[in-house]
Motif scaffolding. Structure first.
Motif, PDB file in Angstrom:
ATOM      1  N   UNK A 138       0.929  -1.178  -0.168  1.00 38.56           N
ATOM      2  CA  UNK A 138      -0.128   0.022  -0.067  1.00 38.56           C
ATOM      3  C   UNK A 138       0.896   1.198  -0.069  1.00 38.56           C
ATOM      4  N   UNK A 139       0.366   2.196  -0.796  1.00 42.08           N
ATOM      5  CA  UNK A 139       1.358   3.309  -0.676  1.00 42.08           C
ATOM      6  C   UNK A 139       0.936   4.321   0.296  1.00 42.08           C
ATOM      7  N   UNK A 140       1.790   4.435   1.426  1.00 42.10           N
ATOM      8  CA  UNK A 140       1.473   5.191   2.701  1.00 42.10           C
ATOM      9  C   UNK A 140       2.425   6.371   2.629  1.00 42.10           C
ATOM     10  N   UNK A 141       3.353   6.487   1.393  1.00 42.85           N
ATOM     11  CA  UNK A 141       4.498   7.611   1.657  1.00 42.85           C
ATOM     12  C   UNK A 141       4.413   8.513   0.695  1.00 42.85           C
ATOM     13  N   UNK A 142       3.565   8.398  -0.230  1.00 46.47           N
ATOM     14  CA  UNK A 142       3.893   9.393  -1.657  1.00 46.47           C
ATOM     15  C   UNK A 142       2.815  10.831  -1.294  1.00 46.47           C
ATOM     16  N   UNK A 143       2.026  10.531  -0.361  1.00 42.66           N
ATOM     17  CA  UNK A 143       1.144  11.760  -0.070  1.00 42.66           C
ATOM     18  C   UNK A 143       1.119  11.790   1.457  1.00 42.66           C
ATOM     19  N   UNK A 144       1.121  13.130   1.965  1.00 42.16           N
ATOM     20  CA  UNK A 144       1.059  13.324   3.223  1.00 42.16           C
ATOM     21  C   UNK A 144      -0.171  12.880   4.233  1.00 42.16           C
ATOM     22  N   UNK A 145       0.002  12.635   5.306  1.00 38.42           N
ATOM     23  CA  UNK A 145      -1.293  12.530   6.233  1.00 38.42           C
ATOM     24  C   UNK A 145      -1.585  13.804   6.856  1.00 38.42           C
ATOM     25  N   UNK A 146      -2.987  13.976   7.087  1.00 37.67           N
ATOM     26  CA  UNK A 146      -3.202  15.194   7.866  1.00 37.67           C
ATOM     27  C   UNK A 146      -3.856  14.690   9.199  1.00 37.67           C
ATOM     28  N   UNK A 147      -3.212  15.187  10.264  1.00 34.62           N
ATOM     29  CA  UNK A 147      -3.850  14.760  11.494  1.00 34.62           C
ATOM     30  C   UNK A 147      -4.392  15.754  12.238  1.00 34.62           C
ATOM     31  N   UNK A 148      -5.506  15.285  12.846  1.00 32.44           N
ATOM     32  CA  UNK A 148      -6.314  15.975  13.796  1.00 32.44           C
ATOM     33  C   UNK A 148      -6.854  15.320  14.859  1.00 32.44           C
ATOM     34  N   UNK A 149      -7.145  16.083  16.130  1.00 33.81           N
ATOM     35  CA  UNK A 149      -7.610  15.481  17.162  1.00 33.81           C
ATOM     36  C   UNK A 149      -8.915  15.972  17.574  1.00 33.81           C
ATOM     37  N   UNK A 150      -9.898  15.317  17.944  1.00 36.36           N
ATOM     38  CA  UNK A 150     -11.088  15.738  18.593  1.00 36.36           C
ATOM     39  C   UNK A 150     -11.328  15.187  19.933  1.00 36.36           C
ATOM     40  N   UNK A 151     -12.129  15.847  20.748  1.00 36.26           N
ATOM     41  CA  UNK A 151     -12.470  15.296  22.080  1.00 36.26           C
ATOM     42  C   UNK A 151     -13.922  14.994  22.108  1.00 36.26           C
ATOM     43  N   UNK A 152     -14.522  14.083  22.614  1.00 33.60           N
ATOM     44  CA  UNK A 152     -16.000  13.867  22.262  1.00 33.60           C
ATOM     45  C   UNK A 152     -16.518  13.544  23.838  1.00 33.60           C
ATOM     46  N   UNK A 153     -17.585  14.191  24.104  1.00 29.54           N
ATOM     47  CA  UNK A 153     -18.190  14.169  25.416  1.00 29.54           C
ATOM     48  C   UNK A 153     -19.477  13.119  25.240  1.00 29.54           C
ATOM     49  N   UNK A 154     -19.349  12.027  26.053  1.00 32.77           N
ATOM     50  CA  UNK A 154     -20.318  11.093  25.698  1.00 32.77           C
ATOM     51  C   UNK A 154     -20.677  10.407  26.988  1.00 32.77           C
ATOM     52  N   UNK A 155     -21.572   9.657  27.088  1.00 34.80           N
ATOM     53  CA  UNK A 155     -22.055   8.770  28.163  1.00 34.80           C
ATOM     54  C   UNK A 155     -21.042   7.619  28.459  1.00 34.80           C
ATOM     55  N   UNK A 156     -20.811   7.293  29.709  1.00 39.51           N
ATOM     56  CA  UNK A 156     -19.824   6.311  30.051  1.00 39.51           C
ATOM     57  C   UNK A 156     -20.056   5.080  29.019  1.00 39.51           C
ATOM     58  N   UNK A 157     -21.283   4.877  29.043  1.00 41.79           N
ATOM     59  CA  UNK A 157     -21.877   3.403  28.517  1.00 41.79           C
ATOM     60  C   UNK A 157     -20.955   3.175  27.130  1.00 41.79           C
ATOM     61  N   UNK A 158     -20.796   4.209  26.542  1.00 41.25           N
ATOM     62  CA  UNK A 158     -20.382   4.100  25.233  1.00 41.25           C
ATOM     63  C   UNK A 158     -18.788   3.453  25.081  1.00 41.25           C
ATOM     64  N   UNK A 159     -18.564   2.610  24.269  1.00 39.16           N
ATOM     65  CA  UNK A 159     -17.213   2.128  24.655  1.00 39.16           C
ATOM     66  C   UNK A 159     -16.376   2.884  23.360  1.00 39.16           C
ATOM     67  N   UNK A 160     -15.046   2.594  23.778  1.00 33.15           N
ATOM     68  CA  UNK A 160     -14.126   3.350  22.841  1.00 33.15           C
ATOM     69  C   UNK A 160     -14.252   2.813  21.511  1.00 33.15           C
ATOM     70  N   UNK A 161     -14.293   1.173  21.433  1.00 33.88           N
ATOM     71  CA  UNK A 161     -14.574   0.660  20.193  1.00 33.88           C
ATOM     72  C   UNK A 161     -15.797   0.938  19.279  1.00 33.88           C
ATOM     73  N   UNK A 162     -16.757   1.476  19.772  1.00 32.52           N
ATOM     74  CA  UNK A 162     -18.112   2.079  19.404  1.00 32.52           C
ATOM     75  C   UNK A 162     -18.148   3.139  18.629  1.00 32.52           C
ATOM     76  N   UNK A 163     -17.078   4.012  19.462  1.00 27.01           N
ATOM     77  CA  UNK A 163     -17.067   5.527  19.259  1.00 27.01           C
ATOM     78  C   UNK A 163     -16.089   5.406  17.868  1.00 27.01           C
ATOM     79  N   UNK A 164     -15.163   4.546  17.773  1.00 27.02           N
ATOM     80  CA  UNK A 164     -13.971   4.510  16.693  1.00 27.02           C
ATOM     81  C   UNK A 164     -14.711   3.987  15.412  1.00 27.02           C
ATOM     82  N   UNK A 165     -15.730   2.892  15.858  1.00 24.34           N
ATOM     83  CA  UNK A 165     -16.445   2.533  14.737  1.00 24.34           C
ATOM     84  C   UNK A 165     -17.395   3.565  14.024  1.00 24.34           C
TER      85      UNK A 165
END
Lengths: 797, 345
Positions: free
Chosen positions: A699-726
């Motif tokens: 896979x070509x991962x080097x020819x074009x740059x990545x753009x990185x961003x951080x977000x913080x999400x306020x959620x109920x504790x019942x939501x798992x990390x995996x659910x959020x990422x999905x």
């Protein structure tokens, strides 16, 4: 098998020193455990003496003061009760070294000078007799070296005879082997002269009810006029050197004959054989019998007994009976030499835990011809040493021994198998020396196998072995096989297993090797309800099953280390677990891998002296590195794979919709069963269930740059990390290369009860272009939208 | 206006001179050149001045600003250099404090290391690695390997039984037969694996590990066995090693041999201090494995033509090789799994 050199040399003209002989034997197939010295280390100072006078010691009741002619007249103080004037005796003079290493000195005993010692048999290791001094024949000249009269010392070869060579369980058989190995001349067997005769024997009756399979041959002779007494000194000395205790002449002769011929024999007192008849029969089921050692034993029909008219006298081939043993009063001897079924004797002696010189020989399988060798030799010896007269005739029950077999031996075949040629005359010489009859034929040799090798040599290849071991092996060239189509290599599965171990050790885990065995309490302690494969004959209760999990052995090892002061344990085992339900399917084993971590997750330092302890996330990190390293696509879901795990801190690993393992913290009460009172994290993978990794495509991962961003999400504790990422992934689509939760923040006052803030690092990239700010912004907006819609999440800050 | 500009310039210069660090200098910059400062304001207001004043005032203000800027920059780099100098001095550490211990690299168990080492040698010699079941049938474990029905190794004192016809394999040899059933010659395989016998003392554990070897073809000879094992022994124990073959007996090979390797611990049976070598017991040879030419009866069990095909087999104990090579004195150390032991290899 103990072979005194002094005895061996009666049958073969030894031409080598004992060490060279031992080396030669070892290199031609007779294993030499060690060489022992029996008797005196040096014979200087041991002489024949004549007791000229004996007087009571003036100051000691039990001592005598003797004047002894040892070539010169000396005074010797003697403590033996039987010493007397006129006796010819053995004397150790001052300076002589006794078998135990003490050097004799001139001494004064209660004021009387003593210039040596009058010897008992035990002092010379000729017998265990120490009741009195040894009395020698009168004709010996005083002052003669005792070594010329008696075998005072001999080297003894202690041999380990391989099971295919029962012929070497007799000293004559060893002599034949020595002759073949060293080229020394072999003398005729000592049984070639038989003073006895064949034909019917009067006065005893013998019946074989057990059949020819269990008792192929039974021979017996009767000797009259037997005088029981001690054996001559030479015979005692030989028995002692061979490891047998002298008892009386007749008993000693049974042992002597066995040691020469390999054939065990038994002497009955004929007058105590009830009805003068012996019957060979199978024991009844549950039949009880008291054996010579005083134990009552329960028998079964596979045990063969010898009865007289009053019932069992002995267990055939294993143990004689007390009732008809020879004693001091015996005058008529029934001398038995029989062949028993080797396997049957083997079974019986194990079953009854009775092992004797006789039973171990029978168990190896003796040939029927040996019985008559033993009768012939015994007949000579009983006449010479017990005054016995052999009654005419020999009882001989059993079929004719099988006719000798003649095998071909082709020179080309020798070369093909061994890889080097052997000249025909060399083969002829070796086989002849070993007792084979060899004739030349058009195609090679025709080799006739002697009776004593009948069981071992049945094919051409067996003859080739004889030639190889004596002629070729020591100078065999070393070559490498032609390769033809053979190709070496590991399978993909084997490479996967190696890689798994390497990935774990690279993470600082040590591999351990536990026991496949487990006890029933192991799974109990683990809270597992697996059935386990049971051993029928375990060595102990805690090794009575085969393990169903690696948890037990790894915990045993962790506990062992913790108990010895290890604060951090990071180990793994890679091995089989056993599935009772699959026994018989040919694949009852699965290859599992289980890792355990307890103690600090990383080493403490002076600036981080409280590192976190290894817990669920440590183990998850390890298993992630493992499975990623193996190239396995997997998923992980909360769940308790088994009862040994913490209910809220464990997860199940799935690959290709199959359960392949688990990761979690151990239930604290399970850890406590192994005396570990800190968090224990484990992970396990069934390597057999992992699909082989597919070839990775570029896979070509080097020819074009990545753009990185951080977000913080306020959620109920019942939501798992995996659910959020999905949710984030499906909202962002293909341009989102990665999304990783990098911070979790919970604070009821600032965020609200039951709320959490999850911070996610996003990286966007496209394989074919540099992304524009607008593209990223639009993906971000979609993510925010979806998080709000599906989880009620709000973006913070 | 011009005078005011000159005043500002002079005051600014004085302030620059007085600034003791980069932070103070930054304040000076804001005071004189910042958005709300007077000088930039003058510059911005130039357009509103009467036309004849615009030129001189603008010029003067611009020059003053540039001069201040230049001087601030110069002063700033000077101060920054001094500050860096100071920071480096302040940053001095005690280099003698312990470094951060990294998680140590874990070790493969000595048995695994030894097994791999042997495997790799034979891979190089063109052998494949096969593994067989530990729960084995009596047929493959004994019958097909030419053990007669009464062979003592079959007793419950010598073999763990699972059922009448199922045992924990007592050796890796059953794979000889399985491999021959699975494919026609040529066969060149080794079979590493765990085996079991009910024995437990200083030199026996009820479970241990073996590596079986099997080479079958039309022309494999006893001399080839010697050459193959010699190559393996040299690879494992060192290039100077020699081997010798001593005749022995095994039910499934004929001829059978035991193989000794020349001792690597001593010279002529003696250690440097003149005492007898404890490894070879002064004999200069150490027994390491059993081997032989596969017995025709075994080949017959798989219906190979015994006039056409022949070959060798060998079996070695991994524990024994590991202990010899690394000087491990007690077999049980391998199964105690004390981390202090494991870490050594």
């Amino acid at each position: 098998m103990r072979v005194p050199i002094e005895w061996l040399s009666e049958y073969v003209e030894l031409n080598l020193g004992v060490q060279e002989l031992a080396d030669k034997l070892a290199l031609t197939g007779t294993e030499v455990e060690r060489i022992e010295r029996h008797g005196l280390s040096e014979t200087d100072g041991f002489v024949v003496g004549k007791v000229l006078s004996r007087e009571k010691h003036p100051d000691a009741d039990r001592l005598s003061v003797c004047q002894v002619d040892v070539g010169e007249k000396v005074q010797i103080v003697c403590g033996a009760p039987n010493v007397d004037a006129g006796q010819t005796v053995g004397v150790a003079r001052p300076g002589a070294v006794m078998p135990d290493g003490t050097k004799l000195k001139r001494a004064k005993l209660r004021g009387q000078e003593s210039n040596g010692m009058i010897l008992s048999e035990r002092e010379l290791e000729i017998s265990q007799d120490h009741d009195g001094i040894m009395v020698l024949p009168d004709h010996l000249e005083p002052g003669t070296s005792l070594a010329e009269v008696l075998a005072l010392s001999t080297d003894v070869l202690v041999l380990e005879i391989t099971p295919n060579r029962p012929d070497c369980l007799g000293i004559y058989g060893v002599a034949r082997e020595v002759a073949a190995a060293t080229g020394a001349a072999l003398k005729p067997p000592p049984w070639s002269e038989d003073p006895g005769s064949s034909g019917p024997l009067q006065g005893v009756e013998i019946v074989n009810q057990a059949g020819a399979e269990l008792n192929p041959r039974f021979t017996a002779r009767v000797f009259d006029g037997v005088q029981i007494g001690p054996s001559p000194l030479w015979l005692k000395a030989r028995l002692m050197a061979a490891g047998q205790r002298p008892i009386s002449n007749v008993v000693d002769i049974t042992n002597y004959v066995m040691l020469v011929t390999g054939q065990p024999t038994h002497a009955f007192d004929l007058d105590r054989v009830a009805g003068a008849q012996l019957t060979v029969r199978r024991a009844g089921a549950g039949e009880q019998m008291v054996t010579l050692d005083g134990q009552e034993r329960t028998l079964d029909p596979d045990v063969v007994l010898i009865d007289d008219a009053e019932g069992p006298t002995s267990i055939a081939g294993v143990m004689g009976g007390a009732r008809s043993e020879v004693s001091a009063e015996t005058t008529r001897v029934l001398f038995e030499a029989a062949t028993w079924s080797g396997p049957n004797i083997h079974q019986t002696s194990w079953k009854l835990a009775l092992h004797s010189e006789a039973s171990t020989r029978f168990a190896k399988g003796l040939q029927p011809e040996q019985t008559l060798w033993a009768q012939a030799l015994a007949t000579q010896l009983l006449a010479q040493n017990a005054g016995a007269t052999v009654r005419p005739g020999t009882i001989d029950i059993g079929a004719e021994p099988p006719a000798p077999v003649t095998l071909p031996l082709r020179a080309a075949r020798i070369k093909k198998l061994i890889g080097t040629p052997v000249a025909e005359h060399r083969s002829v010489n070796i086989l002849t020396a070993l007792g084979f009859d060899v004739a030349r034929t058009g195609e090679g040799l025709a080799v006739t196998v002697p009776a004593f090798r009948r069981a071992d040599v049945t094919r051409e290849v067996d003859l080739i072995e004889e030639v190889a071991r004596l002629e070729v092996l020591q100078d065999l060239p070393a070559t490498l096989p032609a390769r033809h189509e053979a190709v070496g290599g590991l399978t993909e599965r084997q490479r996967l297993v190696r890689r798994a171990a390497d990935l774990l050790s690279a993470q600082g885990l040590h591999e351990v090797t536990g026991w496949s065995f487990a006890g029933p309490e192991q799974n109990q302690k683990l809270g597992l309800e697996h059935d386990a494969v049971q051993l029928r004959n375990p060595m102990s209760a805690d090794q009575s099953q085969l393990r169903t999990t690696l948890l037990g052995s790894v915990l045993d090892i962790a506990s062992h280390n913790v108990a010895r002061g290890a604060e951090t344990v990071r180990i793994f085992e890679l091995g089989a677990v056993y599935k009772p339900e699959a026994v018989g399917s040919g694949k009852a084993e699965d290859t599992h891998l289980l890792a355990l971590l307890t103690g600090a997750a990383r080493p403490a330092t002076w600036r981080d002296n409280q590192p976190p302890v290894a817990d669920f996330y440590t183990a998850k990190g390890v298993v992630t590195a493992l499975l990623d390293g193996l190239g396995v696509d997997y998923s992980l879901e909360a769940g308790r794979a088994n009862g040994a795990l913490h209910p809220g801190r464990s997860a199940i690993l799935t690959a290709k919709s199959q359960r392949v393992g688990f990761v979690g913290e151990l239930h604290p009460s399970v850890a406590a069963e192994w005396d570990i009172d800190q968090t224990v994290a484990v992970l396990a993978v069934n390597l057999d269930k992992l699909a082989l990794p597919e070839v990775r495509r570029y896979r070509d991962l080097t020819s074009f740059p990545e753009v990185r961003e951080d977000i913080a999400v306020l959620l109920d504790q019942s939501v798992t990390a995996a659910e959020l990422v999905t949710t984030i992934r499906s909202a962002a689509g293909a341009l989102l290369r990665d999304a990783t939760v990098f911070d979790v923040y919970r604070d009821a006052e600032r965020l609200g009860e039951g709320k959490q803030s999850l911070a996610v690092r996003l990286s966007f990239a496209a394989p074919d272009r540099t992304l524009t700010d607008e593209e990223v912004a639009s993906k971000r907006a979609k993510i925010i939208d979806a998080v709000g819609k599906w989880h009620g999440g709000e973006i913070r800050g | 206006m011009i005078e005011r500009i000159e005043e500002l310039l002079a005051a600014g210069r004085a302030a620059i001179e007085q600034a003791r660090d980069t932070a103070a200098l930054e304040e000076v910059r804001i005071e004189y050149l910042g958005r709300k400062a007077e000088l930039p304001n003058i510059l911005r207001g130039v357009a509103e001045l009467p036309p004849e004043q615009r030129g001189p005032t603008g010029r003067a203000a611009n020059e003053a600003r540039k001069a201040l800027e230049t001087e601030i920059d110069a002063r700033s780099s000077k101060l920054a250099a001094a500050e860096l100098e100071q920071r480096l001095i302040d940053d001095k550490i005690d280099v003698t404090l312990p470094g951060d211990p990294q998680p140590s690299i874990g070790r493969l168990h000595l048995l695994t290391q030894t097994r791999r080492e042997i495997e790799d040698v034979f891979l190089g010699l063109g052998f494949q690695v096969k593994e067989g079941p530990e729960l084995e049938t009596v047929y493959y474990n004994f019958d097909a390997l030419n053990h007669d029905p009464t062979h003592p190794a079959r007793l419950e004192t010598d073999t763990f039984y699972i059922g009448e016809d199922l045992v924990l394999r007592t050796h890796t040899s059953p794979m000889q037969v399985r491999a021959m059933l699975a494919q026609p010659p040529p066969i060149h395989i080794i079979v590493p694996g765990r085996v079991y016998r009910p024995d437990s003392d200083a030199t026996h554990t009820p479970q241990f590990h073996q590596i079986e070897g099997l080479a079958i073809d039309e022309d494999i000879t006893l001399a080839d066995l010697k050459g193959t094992l010699l190559a393996a022994v040299k690879a494992i124990f060192g290039d100077e090693r020699e081997i010798r073959l001593r005749p022995h007996f095994f039910p499934f090979t004929e001829p059978s041999v035991e193989v000794d390797v020349s001792c690597f611990n001593c010279t002529q049976g003696l250690l440097e201090d003149g005492s007898r070598c404890n490894l070879c017991k002064g004999t200069t040879w150490i027994e390491i494995l059993g081997a032989g030419m596969v017995d025709p009866n075994v080949l017959g069990h798989v219906d190979y033509d015994t006039e056409r095909y022949q070959g060798f087999a060998f079996g070695m104990g991994i524990e024994r090789i590991a202990m010899l090579k690394h000087g491990v004195p007690d077999l049980r150390l391998l199964y105690d799994n004390d981390i202090r032991f494991l870490e050594q290899f």
